[in-house]
Design an enzyme around this catalytic site. Sequence first.
Site, mmCIF file in Angstrom:
data_model
loop_
_atom_site.group_PDB
_atom_site.id
_atom_site.type_symbol
_atom_site.label_atom_id
_atom_site.label_comp_id
_atom_site.label_asym_id
_atom_site.label_seq_id
_atom_site.Cartn_x
_atom_site.Cartn_y
_atom_site.Cartn_z
ATOM 1 N N GLU A 187 18.140 -38.512 17.545
ATOM 2 C CA GLU A 187 17.957 -39.492 18.637
ATOM 3 C C GLU A 187 19.005 -39.271 19.723
ATOM 4 O O GLU A 187 19.584 -40.219 20.271
ATOM 5 C CB GLU A 187 18.036 -40.924 18.098
ATOM 6 C CG GLU A 187 17.002 -41.243 17.026
ATOM 7 C CD GLU A 187 15.587 -41.384 17.550
ATOM 8 O OE1 GLU A 187 15.365 -41.283 18.787
ATOM 9 O OE2 GLU A 187 14.675 -41.598 16.728
ATOM 10 N N ALA A 188 19.248 -38.009 20.053
ATOM 11 C CA ALA A 188 20.335 -37.653 20.969
ATOM 12 C C ALA A 188 20.128 -38.213 22.375
ATOM 13 O O ALA A 188 21.091 -38.368 23.133
ATOM 14 C CB ALA A 188 20.482 -36.136 21.037
ATOM 15 N N CYS B 159 -7.525 -37.164 23.606
ATOM 16 C CA CYS B 159 -8.406 -35.993 23.718
ATOM 17 C C CYS B 159 -8.156 -34.917 22.662
ATOM 18 O O CYS B 159 -8.938 -33.973 22.554
ATOM 19 C CB CYS B 159 -8.297 -35.384 25.118
ATOM 20 S SG CYS B 159 -6.770 -34.476 25.369
ATOM 21 N N CYS C 291 -4.076 -36.941 30.279
ATOM 22 C CA CYS C 291 -4.330 -38.310 29.819
ATOM 23 C C CYS C 291 -3.172 -39.230 30.198
ATOM 24 O O CYS C 291 -3.386 -40.400 30.513
ATOM 25 C CB CYS C 291 -4.563 -38.322 28.311
ATOM 26 S SG CYS C 291 -6.076 -37.450 27.821
ATOM 27 N N PHE D 161 6.298 -38.790 17.717
ATOM 28 C CA PHE D 161 5.319 -38.259 16.756
ATOM 29 C C PHE D 161 5.135 -36.743 16.842
ATOM 30 O O PHE D 161 4.131 -36.201 16.398
ATOM 31 C CB PHE D 161 3.944 -38.939 16.918
ATOM 32 C CG PHE D 161 4.027 -40.426 17.018
ATOM 33 C CD1 PHE D 161 4.333 -41.186 15.906
ATOM 34 C CD2 PHE D 161 3.816 -41.067 18.224
ATOM 35 C CE1 PHE D 161 4.426 -42.563 15.997
ATOM 36 C CE2 PHE D 161 3.903 -42.450 18.321
ATOM 37 C CZ PHE D 161 4.207 -43.203 17.204
#
Length: 198
Positions: free
Chosen positions: A94-95, A153, A185, A24
């Site tokens: 996506e290496a 956070c 986190c 993401f």
Amino acid sequence: MFLENNLRPHHRRGWIEVVVGSMFSGKTEELIRRLKRAQFARLKVEIFKPQIDTRYDEQQVVSHDSNAIHSTPVPNSSNILLLASDTDVVGIDEAQFFDEGLIQVCAQLADNGVRVIVAGLDMDFRGKPFGPIPGLMATAEYVTKVHAICMLCGNLANHSHRISGGQALVELGEKDSYEPLCRDCFNEALAKEQENQE
Ligand code: ZN
């Protein structure tokens, strides 16, 4: 003078760009942005991804916002050299799922005058460097780290925390199996998981 004498004016110059980040973080979007600009410039562009990544569509590099671009799935890195002849720009998505040979493949392409743009996860879900990515980051001319936002956070996130599923590294990242977390986190989440295991 020394530098000028060494320039080869008719020699096409290649180089390697690496775009890395967590899930993401927008790294595939950034890859697509650069590749589309190359296409607008009428350069010959080829895009490859590992055959293992069949999340959405066999033939497309698909980012999470569906801004897709045509790609060729290949079983291993050596296939890229065979298929990328006569290309100006090579994109690889996506290496992290490719074999270590990808580092040499990218170097050879760049030596041959190809602009190589590689995108991938820099770390796996344990926070360890992922596959050929460290070697690619070391040998690239340009490295860009992009960041997601921590789900807990709101700080910048650089970890992909697995919230469901097994321990297999090649397990494919979907929105419901991972969350982006910042360093603090992520460490807290791992500590909690370890507590629960004991
Ligand atoms: Zn956080």
